[in-house]
Design an enzyme around this catalytic site. Sequence first.
Site, mmCIF file in Angstrom:
data_model
loop_
_atom_site.group_PDB
_atom_site.id
_atom_site.type_symbol
_atom_site.label_atom_id
_atom_site.label_comp_id
_atom_site.label_asym_id
_atom_site.label_seq_id
_atom_site.Cartn_x
_atom_site.Cartn_y
_atom_site.Cartn_z
ATOM 1 N N ARG A 1 -2.765 -3.463 -0.443
ATOM 2 C CA ARG A 1 -1.958 -3.326 -1.657
ATOM 3 C C ARG A 1 -0.729 -4.218 -1.569
ATOM 4 O O ARG A 1 -0.320 -4.627 -0.481
ATOM 5 C CB ARG A 1 -1.494 -1.868 -1.831
ATOM 6 N N GLU B 1 1.556 -6.854 -14.680
ATOM 7 C CA GLU B 1 0.629 -5.937 -15.344
ATOM 8 C C GLU B 1 1.252 -4.563 -15.579
ATOM 9 O O GLU B 1 1.133 -3.999 -16.662
ATOM 10 C CB GLU B 1 -0.637 -5.745 -14.487
ATOM 11 N N ARG C 1 -3.569 8.258 2.896
ATOM 12 C CA ARG C 1 -4.361 7.632 1.835
ATOM 13 C C ARG C 1 -5.047 6.354 2.298
ATOM 14 O O ARG C 1 -5.769 5.731 1.527
ATOM 15 C CB ARG C 1 -3.471 7.346 0.624
ATOM 16 N N GLY D 1 3.010 -1.695 -8.403
ATOM 17 C CA GLY D 1 2.211 -2.346 -7.373
ATOM 18 C C GLY D 1 0.784 -1.874 -7.472
ATOM 19 O O GLY D 1 0.465 -0.957 -8.228
#
Length: 179
Positions: free
Chosen positions: A20, A69, A89, A50
């Site tokens: 990421r 975005e 995660r 992000g």
Amino acid sequence: MMKLKENQTRTYDGDGYKKRAACLCFKNESEEEVLLVSSSRHPDKWIVPGGGMEPDEEPSVAAVREVCEEAGVKGTLGRLVGIFENQDRKHRTYVYVLVITEVLEDWEDSVNIGRKREWFKIDDAIKVLQCHKPVQASYFETFKQGYLANNGTPVVATLSEDKASTYAVANQSSVSSIR
């Protein structure tokens, strides 16, 4: 490794962590006010813009793409704050500083999902992130430590939470730049 998700390809590093990238988007070079966006899953909560990196995409390029975005902003990419690991995660997030130079009136996520954006002082951003996004709150803690102690060099730190999660910040010696 890659996994396909609807409208998205997820990329993973050699350890199986999702790759990421994100930016701490500052109003100006004083780096006192930061832009957060509403969560797509929980619209009443704020997050750092992000998201996932695309195959063969550099972290710095992904960070700039994701903030355009999600937050509808463009700017000058600055230093790498650190590489943050969320062991629960299985994410590794490259976090950069971005000084905003352009704010778009309508942007992809505002049109498609009604995402909002708002300015916060750094300490207020930490407070709104601490409960539901402790790793993202740590971006700002590391930013503050690194800026004061290391002249902007990414800091190596390990943060542990009462929720039995462990988060680590990795150091990277080189930073990609966008021209």
